[in-house]
Write an enzyme that holds these catalytic residues in place. Sequence first.
Site, PDB file in Angstrom:
ATOM      1  CG  ASP A  42      -1.599   1.207   1.327  1.00 47.62           C
ATOM      2  OD1 ASP A  42      -2.411   1.756   0.576  1.00 47.62           O
ATOM      3  OD2 ASP A  42      -1.563   1.658   2.526  1.00 47.62           O
ATOM      4  CG  ASP A  74      -2.204   7.352   0.142  1.00 39.16           C
ATOM      5  OD1 ASP A  74      -3.060   8.263   0.164  1.00 39.16           O
ATOM      6  OD2 ASP A  74      -1.784   6.808  -0.652  1.00 39.16           O
TER       7      ASP A  74
END
Length: 282
Positions: free
Chosen positions: A75, A77
């Site tokens: 991922d 963010d």
Amino acid sequence: MALSAHLDGVIRAVEASGAKVLGADPLPGDQGVLQLMVNDGEAAALRGVIDRLLSPSDLLITDHLPQVPRVFVSDMDSTMIGQECIDELADFAGIKDQIAAITERAMQGELDFIAALTERVQLLAGLDEAAIQQCLDERIRDMPGAATLVATLKAHGCETVLVTGGFHQFADPVAQRLGFERVVGNRLAVEQGKLTGGLVGDIVDSAVKERVLRECAAAAGDAHSLATGDGANDIPMLQAAHYGVAYHAKPKARAAANGAVDFGDLTSVLRLLGLAEGKWAK
């Protein structure tokens, strides 16, 4: 709390729960990193004991000695970077609080991800495209240890993929800076220099994240895989990986993963795998 100082107590508690500890290795560090191996199917009992006695902690629970992963999917963010890009971009439109509240609920798993993303993007309609670059320059910062994590994994022959429910306009430069080889993400629609409030193409959600990890692992011969993430939309990916490490994560993501980093920076992932000490061969 240094985990190594409580190792004997942890082992006794784990074995009292019915699980057998196959091996335990306290690794050096300010807070300590603990590797514990148990028989297949007993990880849940071990995790319960660890979380009761030593939460928060940096941990990895497996039924084997960790192997160098051949696939790393992460991922972006609040995992590889310290911000939620859509929240920071919303600040340029004067609606950060409104959008950040939706983001937080989505990452906690309280809202449907696609619906929440669509709503937030619609609120950005009319924002100048130039705000994206300004946001990148002024707001978006790498997580400590991110570049070292990616570079070390690549040096060991690991494929690296950045997969995000965020946007290519942010993810592409972040991936280039950190050294990721591939990016999978959403793309903000732009017309005449302004955001339209829509997206281009299919939405990257939790199912896509999981699929990317599984496809990459299969293409590498069902190789060992590593995933890192922090939010509810990362859960299927974290669970599908051999080593799913929840990084300073929301409670639901942390509970779903077999690894967690609560104290350290991203180089703690290397320590959990033994790579920081050069323990395992390439």
